[in-house]
Motif scaffolding. Structure first.
Motif, PDB file in Angstrom:
ATOM      1  N   ASP A 113      -5.963   4.789  -4.548  1.00  0.00           N
ATOM      2  CA  ASP A 113      -7.214   5.079  -3.839  1.00  0.00           C
ATOM      3  C   ASP A 113      -8.378   4.324  -4.480  1.00  0.00           C
ATOM      4  O   ASP A 113      -9.182   3.692  -3.801  1.00  0.00           O
ATOM      5  CB  ASP A 113      -7.459   6.597  -3.890  1.00  0.00           C
ATOM      6  CG  ASP A 113      -8.406   7.064  -2.808  1.00  0.00           C
ATOM      7  OD1 ASP A 113      -8.484   6.384  -1.764  1.00  0.00           O
ATOM      8  OD2 ASP A 113      -9.081   8.074  -3.009  1.00  0.00           O
ATOM      9  N   VAL A 114      -8.428   4.372  -5.798  1.00  0.00           N
ATOM     10  CA  VAL A 114      -9.494   3.690  -6.537  1.00  0.00           C
ATOM     11  C   VAL A 114      -9.396   2.177  -6.370  1.00  0.00           C
ATOM     12  O   VAL A 114     -10.394   1.462  -6.391  1.00  0.00           O
ATOM     13  CB  VAL A 114      -9.396   4.060  -8.042  1.00  0.00           C
ATOM     14  CG1 VAL A 114     -10.354   3.237  -8.862  1.00  0.00           C
ATOM     15  CG2 VAL A 114      -9.672   5.542  -8.238  1.00  0.00           C
ATOM     16  N   SER A 115      -8.164   1.692  -6.157  1.00  0.00           N
ATOM     17  CA  SER A 115      -7.930   0.250  -6.074  1.00  0.00           C
ATOM     18  C   SER A 115      -8.086  -0.303  -4.660  1.00  0.00           C
ATOM     19  O   SER A 115      -7.709  -1.442  -4.397  1.00  0.00           O
ATOM     20  CB  SER A 115      -6.528  -0.076  -6.602  1.00  0.00           C
ATOM     21  OG  SER A 115      -6.377   0.405  -7.911  1.00  0.00           O
ATOM     22  N   GLY A 116      -8.582   0.507  -3.765  1.00  0.00           N
ATOM     23  CA  GLY A 116      -8.883   0.011  -2.426  1.00  0.00           C
ATOM     24  C   GLY A 116      -7.850   0.309  -1.368  1.00  0.00           C
ATOM     25  O   GLY A 116      -7.997  -0.095  -0.208  1.00  0.00           O
ATOM     26  N   VAL A 117      -6.765   0.997  -1.749  1.00  0.00           N
ATOM     27  CA  VAL A 117      -5.743   1.368  -0.752  1.00  0.00           C
ATOM     28  C   VAL A 117      -6.226   2.606  -0.006  1.00  0.00           C
ATOM     29  O   VAL A 117      -6.713   3.558  -0.618  1.00  0.00           O
ATOM     30  CB  VAL A 117      -4.388   1.669  -1.438  1.00  0.00           C
ATOM     31  CG1 VAL A 117      -3.380   2.215  -0.433  1.00  0.00           C
ATOM     32  CG2 VAL A 117      -3.854   0.416  -2.100  1.00  0.00           C
ATOM     33  N   VAL A 167      -4.797   6.264  -8.332  1.00  0.00           N
ATOM     34  CA  VAL A 167      -5.195   4.912  -8.741  1.00  0.00           C
ATOM     35  C   VAL A 167      -5.166   3.975  -7.534  1.00  0.00           C
ATOM     36  O   VAL A 167      -6.005   3.077  -7.417  1.00  0.00           O
ATOM     37  CB  VAL A 167      -4.298   4.391  -9.883  1.00  0.00           C
ATOM     38  CG1 VAL A 167      -4.744   3.002 -10.322  1.00  0.00           C
ATOM     39  CG2 VAL A 167      -4.355   5.346 -11.067  1.00  0.00           C
ATOM     40  N   PRO A 198       0.818  -1.225   0.000  1.00  0.00           N
ATOM     41  CA  PRO A 198       0.000   0.000   0.000  1.00  0.00           C
ATOM     42  C   PRO A 198       0.849   1.271   0.000  1.00  0.00           C
ATOM     43  O   PRO A 198       0.494   2.245  -0.665  1.00  0.00           O
ATOM     44  CB  PRO A 198      -0.816  -0.109   1.296  1.00  0.00           C
ATOM     45  CG  PRO A 198      -0.787  -1.537   1.669  1.00  0.00           C
ATOM     46  CD  PRO A 198       0.472  -2.103   1.125  1.00  0.00           C
TER      47      PRO A 198
END
Lengths: 298, 255
Positions: free
Chosen positions: A169-173, A167, A157
Motif C-alpha cells: 500500500d505504501v509502495s503505490g499498489v 508495505v 501487485p
C-alpha cells in the motif's frame, strides 16, 4: 475390468462434458487457490461457496437468470466479506460465519419450500457431472481465461499485496482494489464450479491443490503452474472415479486431491510440510492491534 | 534544514480513543531519529502519519514535493514461509510501476545493484526463509531503497534480533544516513538502540521530549514517557538505563 468397461463412460456425451467441466474447474480452483491459501483466505472460500448457494436458490424465485442472480449475490457477499475483513471492527471469522451460513440457510429454506428449477439439491451440495451443458463449459472456460488474464496482467501487485499488504500500500499498489478484484475472481470461480464440485466441497478443491503445490515448490511462480496441474489431474481422475464408483463427483474429486496430498507428503517424508506454515492470516504490522510490545527497562 | 515531512498539531486515534494528541513534529533532510515510548504510546501511529497511510482527525501532515518515503516492517510480522526468493522480494517494490511478471533488464540490474550495495548480492536466489535476522533486515532495506526514497521509516528494526544483528543493522543504517538518507525508526530498546542514535523523540501520546540521547534518556523524561521511575547512568558519554536493583553495583563499575 475389461477395456470396454473402462472406456464405456466416454461413449456418453454427458460424461465427456462432465469430464471437461471437472478438468476446467480443477484448473480454475487450483489457480485461484494459490492466492487464497497464501493470503490465509481458505475460510473465506468456504464461506463464499455457502453464500452463493443462497443466490442459486433465490434467483429463480425472483425471476432472475440463475447465473446472473447467484453471481450478483456472490459478488455482494464477497465484497461484504472483504469489507469486514479489512475494517477489523468485528472478528472477520465471526462475521463471515454469520453472513455466509445465514445465506446458506436461506438457500436451504427456499429450495425446501419452493423447490428448484436448476441443479438438484444434492448436486448443489455435493457436485454432479450430470447435465453439464455447453453453456456451463463456456462459463468455466471463460472464468479460467479471465482468472489467468488477471493473474498475468496484475501479477506483481497481486503478489506484493499477498505477501505484504501494508508495505505494498505504501509502495503505490492499490491494495484495496487488488483485494476486491481477487474476491471478484473467487466468486466467479465458485459460481462456475459450484454445480460440479458442490457447495460443501469447493473449499477443498481450492485449498488442497495449492497446499500440495506449496509442498512441491518454494517458488510462487511455479506454484501457479503446479497447483492448476494438480487440480486438473484430480478433476479428471475424480470424475472418472465418480462414474465407476457411483459417488457424487465433488466427493471423488476432493478425495483424489486428498490422495495426491498424502502421496506428496509420504514421498517427501513430511520434510516439506513446514513450507505450509504461515498459510494463515499474518499480522498486519501497521494495524492498531499489532503495536509492538515495548517493555521499559526498570 | 528542509523538512521532508511535517506534522502540525495532529490528533489521531482509533474508534474514538486518541492515540496521538496535538503532535507537532518535522523530519528534516538527513535526520536520523529514534522514536521511543511504551506499547500503545503512539509510535506506530506516528509512523503511519509520516507514511501517509493514516490521516489525523485534527491537524495536518504535509510532505515536501517529490519526496519518496519507504517503509520497512517488523521482521516478526512477516510470513517467512512465503514462496519467494530475495531478488523476487526486492523487486516487489516496483509493482506499482510494472504489473507484468517478467523483470526487465534494467530492473534486474537495479536489483543486483541494491543487493550488492547492502552486501547480500550472493543471496539473490535464496528463499527468504534461509536468511539470518541481519540478512532479512538487509533484504527489506534493499526493497525499500529500490524506490530511491529520501526518507526511510523502520518499525522496530531490532525487535527480536540478537546483539550481533542489532549492531549490524545499526551500522548499516548509519552508513545509509551518511549517504544522505533520512531515517526515522521506532524502538523500545533504550540501551541497545536508542542510546546510539544522534536524535531521539520520547513519545507518550504527546511528544514528551526531543533531542540528543543525553537529553532524552534521563529519569524525568523516562518516568513521564514510560510511567515508571528508571535510573540512568552515564558510561563513556552514553546514557545507560539500569534496573533499580543494579544501580549500586553498576555505579561502582562506571565510577
Amino acid at each position: 475390468m475389461t477395456w470396454t468397461a473402462i472406456l464405456d463412460p466416454f461413449h456418453y456425451q454427458f460424461f465427456v462434458n462432465g469430464l471437461v467441466a471437472a478438468i476446467l474447474a480443477g484448473a480454475l480452483c487450483g489457480l485461484i487457490g494459490v492466492f487464497i491459501t497464501l493470503r490465509g483466505m481458505s475460510y473465506i472460500g468456504h464461506g463464499l461457496s455457502h453464500a452463493i448457494f443462497g443466490g442459486f436458490a433465490a434467483a429463480p424465485l425472483l425471476g432472475v437468470p440463475t447465473i446472473l442472480g447467484a453471481g450478483l449475490w456472490g459478488l455482494a457477499s464477497a465484497l461484504a466479506i472483504n469489507g469486514v475483513t479489512r475494517s477489523r471492527r468485528i472478528g472477520a471469522d465471526a462475521a463471515i460465519g454469520v453472513v455466509t451460513t445465514s445465506s446458506f440457510a436461506l438457500g436451504v429454506a427456499l429450495l425446501t419450500r419452493f423447490g428448484n428449477k436448476g441443479p438438484t439439491f444434492d448436486a448443489l451440495l455435493f457436485g454432479s457431472i450430470n447435465g453439464v451443458a455447453a453453456g456451463d463449459l463456456w462459463l468455466l472456460a471463460g472464468a479460467l481465461l479471465f482468472a489467468a488474464a488477471v493473474f498475468t496482467l496484475l501479477y506483481r501487485p497481486l503478489l506484493f499485496s499477498t505477501f505484504d499488504p501494508e508495505v505494498a500500500d505504501v509502495s503505490g499498489v492499490r491494495v484495496a482494489w487488488m483485494d476486491a478484484l481477487l474476491m471478484f475472481v473467487l466468486s466467479v470461480a465458485i459460481l462456475a464450479t459450484l454445480s460440479i464440485v458442490g457447495v460443501t466441497l469447493v473449499a477443498a478443491a481450492l485449498v488442497i491443490p495449492a497446499v500440495t503445490a506449496r509442498m512441491l515448490s518454494d517458488s510462487f511462480a511455479r506454484m501457479l503452474w503446479i497447483s492448476p496441474a494438480i487440480g486438473t489431474a484430480c478433476g479428471a481422475i475424480g470424475t472418472y472415479a465418480s462414474w465407476q464408483l457411483e459417488i457424487p463427483s465433488g466427493t471423488t474429486i476432493v478425495l483424489t486431491n486428498a490422495a495426491a496430498f498424502l502421496v506428496v507428503l509420504a514421498l517427501s517424508r513430511g520434510r516439506t510440510l513446514g513450507r505450509t506454515a504461515g498459510l494463515d492470516d499474518h499480522t498486519d504490522a501497521l494495524s492498531p492491534d499489532a503495536a509492538p510490545v515495548a517493555v521499559p527497562v526498570r | 534544514m528542509t523538512a521532508l515531512v511535517s506534522i502540525e498539531g495532529a490528533t489521531f486515534g482509533y474508534s474514538g480513543a486518541a492515540v496521538l494528541k496535538d503532535v507537532t513534529y518535522a523530519v528534516e533532510a538527513g535526520a536520523f531519529t529514534g522514536i521511543v515510548g511504551p506499547s500503545g504510546s503512539g509510535k506506530t501511529s506516528l509512523l503511519r502519519l509520516l507514511l501517509g497511510t493514516a490521516k489525523p482527525q485534527r491537524g495536518s501532515v504535509s510532505r515536501a514535493p517529490g519526496v519518496a518515503v519507504s517503509y520497512v516492517p517488523q521482521l516478526e510480522t512477516v510470513n517467512w514461509s512465503f514462496p519467494v526468493t530475495v531478488a523476487e522480494c526486492v523487486l516487489m517494490s516496483r509493482a506499482a510501476r510494472r504489473a507484468l511478471p517478467w523483470a526487465t533488464r534494467d530492473e534486474k540490474a537495479d536489483v543486483a545493484g541494491v543487493l550488492d550495495r547492502l552486501g547480500i548480492a550472493d543471496l539473490a536466489g535464496r528463499h527468504i526463509r534461509e536468511l539470518s535476522g541481519g540478512q532479512q533486515q538487509r533484504m527489506f532495506i534493499a526493497r525499500a531503497l529500490l524506490r530511491r526514497p529520501q526518507l526511510l521509516l523502520l518499525d522496530e528494526p531490532t525487535s527480536g534480533v540478537d546483539v550481533g544483528t542489532r549492531h549490524e543493522v545499526l551500522h548499516l543504517l548509519d552508513d545509509l544516513n551518511r549517504d544522505g538518507l533520512a531515517i526515522v525508526l521506532t524502538t523500545h530498546d533504550l540501551n541497545g538502540m536508542a542510546a546510539h542514535l544522534p536524535h531521539l523523540v520520547a513519545l507518550h501520546q504527546r511528544i514528551i521530549a526531543a533531542g540528543a540521547p543525553a537529553d532524552v534518556i534521563v529519569p524525568e523524561v523516562l518516568e513521564r514517557t514510560f510511567g515508571a521511575r528508571m535510573e540512568v547512568l552515564m558510561h563513556l558519554g552514553m546514557p545507560v538505563v539500569v534496573d533499580g536493583g543494579q544501580v549500586g553495583l553498576l555505579r561502582g563499575v562506571a565510577g
